[in-house]
Design an enzyme around this catalytic site. Sequence first.
Site, mmCIF file in Angstrom:
data_model
loop_
_atom_site.group_PDB
_atom_site.id
_atom_site.type_symbol
_atom_site.label_atom_id
_atom_site.label_comp_id
_atom_site.label_asym_id
_atom_site.label_seq_id
_atom_site.Cartn_x
_atom_site.Cartn_y
_atom_site.Cartn_z
ATOM 1 N N ARG A 23 -7.677 -1.774 -5.844
ATOM 2 C CA ARG A 23 -8.136 -3.005 -5.196
ATOM 3 C C ARG A 23 -9.370 -3.571 -5.891
ATOM 4 O O ARG A 23 -9.473 -4.782 -6.113
ATOM 5 C CB ARG A 23 -8.411 -2.734 -3.710
ATOM 6 N N HIS A 46 -10.965 -2.345 2.090
ATOM 7 C CA HIS A 46 -11.033 -1.026 1.463
ATOM 8 C C HIS A 46 -11.845 -0.987 0.171
ATOM 9 O O HIS A 46 -11.636 -0.127 -0.677
ATOM 10 C CB HIS A 46 -9.619 -0.483 1.212
ATOM 11 N N ASP A 62 -0.355 -0.865 -4.807
ATOM 12 C CA ASP A 62 -1.618 -0.313 -5.298
ATOM 13 C C ASP A 62 -1.477 1.033 -5.984
ATOM 14 O O ASP A 62 -2.365 1.460 -6.719
ATOM 15 C CB ASP A 62 -2.652 -0.221 -4.167
ATOM 16 N N ASN A 63 -0.389 1.746 -5.734
ATOM 17 C CA ASN A 63 -0.112 3.017 -6.415
ATOM 18 C C ASN A 63 1.318 3.415 -6.101
ATOM 19 O O ASN A 63 2.010 2.743 -5.339
ATOM 20 C CB ASN A 63 -1.090 4.124 -5.981
ATOM 21 N N ASP A 89 0.840 -1.206 0.000
ATOM 22 C CA ASP A 89 0.000 0.000 0.000
ATOM 23 C C ASP A 89 0.873 1.255 0.000
ATOM 24 O O ASP A 89 1.671 1.462 0.912
ATOM 25 C CB ASP A 89 -0.891 -0.028 1.252
ATOM 26 N N ASP A 90 0.724 2.077 -1.034
ATOM 27 C CA ASP A 90 1.461 3.339 -1.139
ATOM 28 C C ASP A 90 2.965 3.118 -1.241
ATOM 29 O O ASP A 90 3.754 3.922 -0.726
ATOM 30 C CB ASP A 90 1.178 4.255 0.066
ATOM 31 N N LYS A 149 -5.962 -5.462 4.463
ATOM 32 C CA LYS A 149 -6.773 -4.265 4.232
ATOM 33 C C LYS A 149 -7.776 -4.517 3.111
ATOM 34 O O LYS A 149 -7.395 -4.798 1.985
ATOM 35 C CB LYS A 149 -5.845 -3.104 3.876
ATOM 36 N N CYS A 189 -5.627 3.634 -3.956
ATOM 37 C CA CYS A 189 -5.881 2.376 -3.259
ATOM 38 C C CYS A 189 -7.209 1.715 -3.625
ATOM 39 O O CYS A 189 -7.226 0.595 -4.143
ATOM 40 C CB CYS A 189 -5.797 2.587 -1.757
ATOM 41 N N HIS A 236 1.770 2.422 3.940
ATOM 42 C CA HIS A 236 0.861 3.562 4.012
ATOM 43 C C HIS A 236 1.033 4.321 5.334
ATOM 44 O O HIS A 236 1.330 3.715 6.355
ATOM 45 C CB HIS A 236 -0.574 3.025 3.897
#
Length: 545
Positions: free
Chosen positions: A94, A149, A339-340, A52-53, A147, A90, A233
């Site tokens: 996902r 989300h 995710d990014n 994540d991130d 996670k 995110c 993140h």
Amino acid sequence: MITIAHHFRRKNNRLTAPISTLLLMGVLGCGPQPQPKETKIERPNIVLILADDMGFSDLGAYGSEIATPALDNLAANGLRMTQFYNASRCCPTRASLLTGLYPHQANMGFMQEDCKLPGYGGFIPKNAITIAELLRANGYSTAMSGKWHVGNAPENWPTKKGFDRFFGFPHHGGAYFYPFPGDQVIAVGDSIITPPDDFYSTDAINDHASAFVTEMVQEEAPFFLYLAHVAPHFPLQAKEEDIKKYRGKYRQGFEAVRNRRFEKQKKLGILSKNHPISPIDPKVPEWDALSEGEKDDFDLRMAVYAAQIDAMDQGIGRLVATLKKHGELDNTMIIFLSDNGGTREDYSNPDLSAPIGEVGSFGCYKLPWANVSNTPYRMFKHWGYEGGIKTPFIVHYPQMISKGSVDDQPAHIIDVMTTISELAQADYPETYNANTITPMEGKSLLPVFRGAQRKPHAGLFWEHEGNHAARIGDWKWVSTYPDYIDELYDLATDAVENHNLAADNLEQLSLIKQQWQEWANRTGVRPWDEVLKAEPDQGRLQIYY
């Protein structure tokens, strides 16, 4: 769910079943089924890991100085892709990853908030089937740790979307030590729990993933594990022993760390010897102009960020050891991505005033380090530039992939569902639970995994918060909210988007914009101002620009 485990049997750690067994399950739809064939098939376990991130260069195998031996080992014995794309944020990533659809088709045109527009509802809809639903209907055990989300309401939680087992954050993620800030909760299955005093979410997420594997290998069916990390993140929170490994290592400054990563990327073969690097972001301050206190603060922030990635990798190493212990490593395809890109967001909360990294703190690593994370590319999470949408992508599966492979064919998260469906020999349904299912958008990556060229996408497209992008061949168009100035790049000669060729290539610009608009019309993209008007509370999002 129909109980089918007794139809399967293990043979030399390879799961086999007659195709007739799979076709007779009768859970994929109401239409006529093809005639069964008594051909034996072999289907692997699948582990899908999402960070994540995390930026393109944040793993050792992609140029970083951060210790990531578990993922580096998977890369050294597997495949690294250099042009793999996510959806720049995110929730959209996902939803797209789990369904094989573009985000707007998966009802995630924005985030989890309901914007009261079709395609912007904030949860995976009934006309989309998840990887877990598809594989469970085809005899797989399924589990998720981490996670979610992609749907806050309990009726949209993982256990309602195909997962037999779930541990993690059912609402949104971004918490490490307990007590959590804000309204974060942790759940087992459908039940919210109170974590122990020594809780650290990265460890708990990894360890539950390993425990789920231990349970699932006893069921004599192939399994699918979705391991969706919070790390790295914000908020910056890590264990003291992990932070100590990195404290002081980042006092060399932003540009020096970035340049060292860039040189390592070329040595690793992730980038070609003549690959360019984008200019350092103009908002990055000169390191030597900072005070000693500012340097120490930036060093601490990056040390905690590195520690978060380090802890994630440690747990992935324990998961790999669990697979090996049960004799399943070679029969498991492991996929890792982010995710990014790195985020320049700064939601640091002065009311949570504990030292950065500790429980009771809420800090971010800020734009200068995000620029380092995304080496050699420009810009960040949220936007359609390469720095926001490019991810490391590692695949480990010895039965198919040559050790140490590196591939530069463009690919996208929509391809993951298609690939897993083909690998598991699972027929994608036209209907599921009496709902008509939107067809997948992706193309299988199995030819790439086997070292071959595949037929490329006619185009790849992005929209998030009014930011537009499209890639057709090597041409890349970017246009950002609210000014919408056309930018056109030839990635074959300008991989880091330094030279805007729009004014000299009006015909190509017109063509790619037309293709983007046709895609947008087909997938339900709305003008961002229309989304903001439909849900005025979302006007706060304009701070991102």
